[in-house]
Motif scaffolding. Structure first.
Motif, PDB file in Angstrom:
ATOM      1  N   ASP A  97      45.467  48.223  46.354  1.00  0.00           N
ATOM      2  CA  ASP A  97      46.828  48.497  45.877  1.00  0.00           C
ATOM      3  C   ASP A  97      46.948  48.226  44.382  1.00  0.00           C
ATOM      4  O   ASP A  97      47.513  49.027  43.631  1.00  0.00           O
ATOM      5  CB  ASP A  97      47.836  47.645  46.655  1.00  0.00           C
ATOM      6  CG  ASP A  97      47.936  48.036  48.120  1.00  0.00           C
ATOM      7  OD1 ASP A  97      47.723  49.236  48.412  1.00  0.00           O
ATOM      8  OD2 ASP A  97      48.207  47.161  48.955  1.00  0.00           O
ATOM      9  N   ALA A  98      46.413  47.085  43.953  1.00  0.00           N
ATOM     10  CA  ALA A  98      46.466  46.737  42.523  1.00  0.00           C
ATOM     11  C   ALA A  98      45.364  47.406  41.722  1.00  0.00           C
ATOM     12  O   ALA A  98      45.385  47.378  40.491  1.00  0.00           O
ATOM     13  CB  ALA A  98      46.371  45.221  42.357  1.00  0.00           C
ATOM     14  N   LYS A  99      44.383  47.994  42.420  1.00  0.00           N
ATOM     15  CA  LYS A  99      43.233  48.652  41.807  1.00  0.00           C
ATOM     16  C   LYS A  99      42.461  47.691  40.897  1.00  0.00           C
ATOM     17  O   LYS A  99      42.207  47.958  39.734  1.00  0.00           O
ATOM     18  CB  LYS A  99      43.664  49.911  41.047  1.00  0.00           C
ATOM     19  CG  LYS A  99      44.279  50.968  41.970  1.00  0.00           C
ATOM     20  CD  LYS A  99      44.800  52.176  41.245  1.00  0.00           C
ATOM     21  CE  LYS A  99      43.694  53.056  40.742  1.00  0.00           C
ATOM     22  NZ  LYS A  99      44.193  54.356  40.263  1.00  0.00           N
ATOM     23  N   VAL A 100      42.071  46.555  41.512  1.00  0.00           N
ATOM     24  CA  VAL A 100      41.242  45.578  40.822  1.00  0.00           C
ATOM     25  C   VAL A 100      40.216  45.029  41.798  1.00  0.00           C
ATOM     26  O   VAL A 100      40.427  45.030  43.022  1.00  0.00           O
ATOM     27  CB  VAL A 100      42.057  44.389  40.242  1.00  0.00           C
ATOM     28  CG1 VAL A 100      43.063  44.862  39.207  1.00  0.00           C
ATOM     29  CG2 VAL A 100      42.727  43.580  41.340  1.00  0.00           C
ATOM     30  N   ILE A 101      39.081  44.563  41.247  1.00  0.00           N
ATOM     31  CA  ILE A 101      38.158  43.749  42.021  1.00  0.00           C
ATOM     32  C   ILE A 101      38.243  42.332  41.486  1.00  0.00           C
ATOM     33  O   ILE A 101      38.405  42.112  40.285  1.00  0.00           O
ATOM     34  CB  ILE A 101      36.708  44.285  41.965  1.00  0.00           C
ATOM     35  CG1 ILE A 101      36.207  44.423  40.528  1.00  0.00           C
ATOM     36  CG2 ILE A 101      36.597  45.612  42.693  1.00  0.00           C
ATOM     37  CD1 ILE A 101      34.735  44.837  40.427  1.00  0.00           C
ATOM     38  N   ARG A 102      38.183  41.344  42.414  1.00  0.00           N
ATOM     39  CA  ARG A 102      38.345  39.943  42.041  1.00  0.00           C
ATOM     40  C   ARG A 102      37.082  39.169  42.386  1.00  0.00           C
ATOM     41  O   ARG A 102      36.467  39.384  43.432  1.00  0.00           O
ATOM     42  CB  ARG A 102      39.534  39.322  42.766  1.00  0.00           C
ATOM     43  CG  ARG A 102      40.878  39.929  42.394  1.00  0.00           C
ATOM     44  CD  ARG A 102      42.050  39.108  42.913  1.00  0.00           C
ATOM     45  NE  ARG A 102      43.316  39.704  42.480  1.00  0.00           N
ATOM     46  CZ  ARG A 102      44.053  40.513  43.234  1.00  0.00           C
ATOM     47  NH1 ARG A 102      43.644  40.830  44.454  1.00  0.00           N
ATOM     48  NH2 ARG A 102      45.181  41.016  42.766  1.00  0.00           N
ATOM     49  N   SER A 103      36.740  38.237  41.504  1.00  0.00           N
ATOM     50  CA  SER A 103      35.569  37.398  41.722  1.00  0.00           C
ATOM     51  C   SER A 103      36.004  36.031  42.252  1.00  0.00           C
ATOM     52  O   SER A 103      37.187  35.673  42.211  1.00  0.00           O
ATOM     53  CB  SER A 103      34.801  37.213  40.411  1.00  0.00           C
ATOM     54  OG  SER A 103      35.579  36.471  39.485  1.00  0.00           O
ATOM     55  N   TYR A 104      35.016  35.268  42.725  1.00  0.00           N
ATOM     56  CA  TYR A 104      35.308  33.925  43.234  1.00  0.00           C
ATOM     57  C   TYR A 104      35.788  32.986  42.135  1.00  0.00           C
ATOM     58  O   TYR A 104      36.473  31.997  42.408  1.00  0.00           O
ATOM     59  CB  TYR A 104      34.080  33.345  43.923  1.00  0.00           C
ATOM     60  CG  TYR A 104      33.885  33.890  45.323  1.00  0.00           C
ATOM     61  CD1 TYR A 104      34.638  33.410  46.383  1.00  0.00           C
ATOM     62  CD2 TYR A 104      32.964  34.893  45.579  1.00  0.00           C
ATOM     63  CE1 TYR A 104      34.486  33.907  47.669  1.00  0.00           C
ATOM     64  CE2 TYR A 104      32.786  35.397  46.851  1.00  0.00           C
ATOM     65  CZ  TYR A 104      33.553  34.903  47.903  1.00  0.00           C
ATOM     66  OH  TYR A 104      33.389  35.408  49.168  1.00  0.00           O
ATOM     67  N   ASP A 105      35.430  33.279  40.863  1.00  0.00           N
ATOM     68  CA  ASP A 105      35.931  32.438  39.770  1.00  0.00           C
ATOM     69  C   ASP A 105      37.219  33.014  39.168  1.00  0.00           C
ATOM     70  O   ASP A 105      37.592  32.712  38.037  1.00  0.00           O
ATOM     71  CB  ASP A 105      34.862  32.217  38.700  1.00  0.00           C
ATOM     72  CG  ASP A 105      34.395  33.521  38.048  1.00  0.00           C
ATOM     73  OD1 ASP A 105      34.945  34.593  38.384  1.00  0.00           O
ATOM     74  OD2 ASP A 105      33.480  33.472  37.217  1.00  0.00           O
ATOM     75  N   GLU A 106      37.884  33.883  39.944  1.00  0.00           N
ATOM     76  CA  GLU A 106      39.236  34.376  39.650  1.00  0.00           C
ATOM     77  C   GLU A 106      39.303  35.347  38.467  1.00  0.00           C
ATOM     78  O   GLU A 106      40.370  35.559  37.889  1.00  0.00           O
ATOM     79  CB  GLU A 106      40.220  33.204  39.443  1.00  0.00           C
ATOM     80  CG  GLU A 106      40.333  32.312  40.680  1.00  0.00           C
ATOM     81  CD  GLU A 106      41.343  31.188  40.516  1.00  0.00           C
ATOM     82  OE1 GLU A 106      41.711  30.904  39.359  1.00  0.00           O
ATOM     83  OE2 GLU A 106      41.738  30.609  41.538  1.00  0.00           O
ATOM     84  N   ARG A 107      38.179  35.962  38.118  1.00  0.00           N
ATOM     85  CA  ARG A 107      38.235  37.059  37.162  1.00  0.00           C
ATOM     86  C   ARG A 107      38.684  38.337  37.879  1.00  0.00           C
ATOM     87  O   ARG A 107      38.427  38.510  39.075  1.00  0.00           O
ATOM     88  CB  ARG A 107      36.856  37.283  36.521  1.00  0.00           C
ATOM     89  CG  ARG A 107      36.515  36.303  35.420  1.00  0.00           C
ATOM     90  CD  ARG A 107      35.142  36.605  34.846  1.00  0.00           C
ATOM     91  NE  ARG A 107      34.074  36.245  35.761  1.00  0.00           N
ATOM     92  CZ  ARG A 107      32.828  36.672  35.665  1.00  0.00           C
ATOM     93  NH1 ARG A 107      32.481  37.508  34.692  1.00  0.00           N
ATOM     94  NH2 ARG A 107      31.918  36.273  36.527  1.00  0.00           N
ATOM     95  N   GLU A 108      39.323  39.208  37.137  1.00  0.00           N
ATOM     96  CA  GLU A 108      39.732  40.501  37.685  1.00  0.00           C
ATOM     97  C   GLU A 108      39.197  41.623  36.799  1.00  0.00           C
ATOM     98  O   GLU A 108      39.245  41.521  35.571  1.00  0.00           O
ATOM     99  CB  GLU A 108      41.254  40.618  37.777  1.00  0.00           C
ATOM    100  CG  GLU A 108      41.882  39.713  38.820  1.00  0.00           C
ATOM    101  CD  GLU A 108      43.369  40.004  39.010  1.00  0.00           C
ATOM    102  OE1 GLU A 108      43.937  40.782  38.195  1.00  0.00           O
ATOM    103  OE2 GLU A 108      43.963  39.462  39.964  1.00  0.00           O
ATOM    104  N   VAL A 109      38.686  42.669  37.435  1.00  0.00           N
ATOM    105  CA  VAL A 109      38.254  43.867  36.718  1.00  0.00           C
ATOM    106  C   VAL A 109      39.067  45.038  37.262  1.00  0.00           C
ATOM    107  O   VAL A 109      38.905  45.433  38.418  1.00  0.00           O
ATOM    108  CB  VAL A 109      36.746  44.134  36.903  1.00  0.00           C
ATOM    109  CG1 VAL A 109      36.360  45.456  36.229  1.00  0.00           C
ATOM    110  CG2 VAL A 109      35.920  42.987  36.343  1.00  0.00           C
TER     111      VAL A 109
END
Length: 406
Positions: free
Chosen positions: A225-237
């Protein structure tokens, strides 16, 4: 008995059928369907560099006529009883078993990856259907943020995601939308590739092509929905078009049989491909846990070594041959050029020429037209020489003549 009639399984049965007397040995191969895909061709489908018909064929014509073919799904292997159980209840006994069941993408293992946009705004090219769907997405792409993402290693053909961004750069220039596109390469590694020398060279290419690299990214989820991928260290791409390589895992029956590691790969001796649990079980191609690339070249070279060792094993002799982890990989870099890597367990990719010292015609760790043509020509070699088990004239061991450290 061989479980799997992909690249490794097909080579195994064809090579062994020529060497094992039919009066003493029957050979059976089990696979769930009659579809054989030339998997390196998946990469080219989204860019219309080949057609689906050049990638997909029937398995049976590529298997020796004197090999029994069973089309069924494997449920489990009862290793202590030397029996294979098929879905539906049929059982097959064996004296020697080769597991060549490969590896497959598992998007279900990452939260949010499988959703309404799967094979649309969230695409992949590691399956036939995914590659065809991604072709339609790229046809309609007019600019934005194109993100190429790797979930975790090991994966089939670990250079393919790099090839994708290089080809995408070239393809989008041809469409006139490259300046309107940001290409981002997202990897769990700390660089472009696993081998430092290759990583340095490929990292330079990424920079030269204005491709952004996001390293050490361990994905936690995809938010469609937000069109992002999230990492375990809370970065978003963020992305407009995501192209992902899902977690790769071995066959479920390997786990059900108690023969696999946490990713369903069969633990083997890395030099012989013989199971560490059972002397009459072997694993080849992508199905094993050997610490090198899951690539067709590894299947080819390791099968050559396996055949020699198998003959030793069934004759009661010590295994006399050792696989050194030899792999070579073409890397499409766009503009009708490609690089070539050649390495093994112990040796980093080197410069120089391949396959002949000083002559080549292919160059190692350098872009060239000859490398690109070599990759294109290999599809013909694959169908007409490699699968039938004909000798290609390439030694299984990595050769260092004509090569130089870089």
């Amino acid at each position: 008995m061989v479980l799997g009639a992909g690249t490794a399984g097909t080579m195994v049965v064809n090579k062994l059928r020529k060497r094992l007397p039919a009066t003493e040995w029957s050979i059976t191969v089990v696979d769930k369907d009659d579809i054989h895909d030339y998997q390196p061709g998946y990469l080219f489908i989204p860019f219309r560099m080949n057609t689906p018909g050049q990638v997909r064929k029937s398995k049976r014509p590529y298997l020796n006529d004197d090999v029994e073919v069973v089309m069924a799904e494997v449920e489990r292997v009862d290793a202590p009883a030397s029996t294979v159980h098929l879905v539906g209840g049929r059982t097959l006994p064996y004296d020697q078993l080769v597991i060549a069941s490969g590896t497959t993408p598992r998007p279900d293992q990452t939260p949010g990856m499988l959703g309404e946009q799967w094979h649309r705004e969230v695409g992949e090219f590691y399956t036939f259907d995914g590659a065809v769907a991604l072709r339609a997405q790229l046809d309609a792409f007019t600019g934005g943020r194109l993100v190429m993402h790797i979930t975790e290693l090991p994966i089939k053909c670990p250079v393919a995601p790099l090839e994708f961004v290089f080809l995408a750069d070239d393809y989008l220039k041809g469409k006139g939308v490259r300046e309107a596109t940001e290409i981002v390469f997202v990897t769990p590694l700390d660089g472009a590739f696993t081998k430092p020398m290759a990583s340095k060279r490929l990292g330079t290419l990424l920079t030269d092509k204005n491709i952004t690299v996001e390293t050490d990214f361990m994905i936690e989820s995809v938010d469609q929905d937000a069109k992002v991928i999230r990492s375990y260290d809370e970065r978003e791409v963020p992305y407009d078009q995501l192209v992902t390589v899902p977690l790769n895992m071995g066959a479920d029956f390997v786990a059900a049989s108690g023969l696999g590691d946490e990713l369903n790969y069969v633990p083997v001796d890395k030099h012989t491909c013989r199971s560490t649990q059972y002397d009459n079980i072997w694993a080849l191609g992508d199905a094993s846990n050997i610490p090198t690339s899951k690539a067709g070249s590894v299947a080819h070279f390791s099968v050559d070594v396996f055949v020699e060792n198998f003959e030793d094993a069934v004759a009661g002799r010590p295994l006399s041959h050792s696989f050194d982890g030899h792999a070579n990989c073409f890397i499409e870099s766009g503009g009708g050029k490609a690089l070539l890597l050649d390495f093994n367990y112990e040796t980093e990719p080197m410069g120089g020429t391949f396959p002949l010292p000083k002559v080549g015609p292919m160059r190692l760790l350098k872009e060239s037209r000859a490398n690109h043509l070599g990759k294109l020509a290999f599809r013909h070699v694959y169908w007409n020489a490699l699968l039938p088990g004909r000798p290609l004239g390439l030694p299984a061991d990595m050769q260092t003549a004509g090569k130089v450290p870089v």
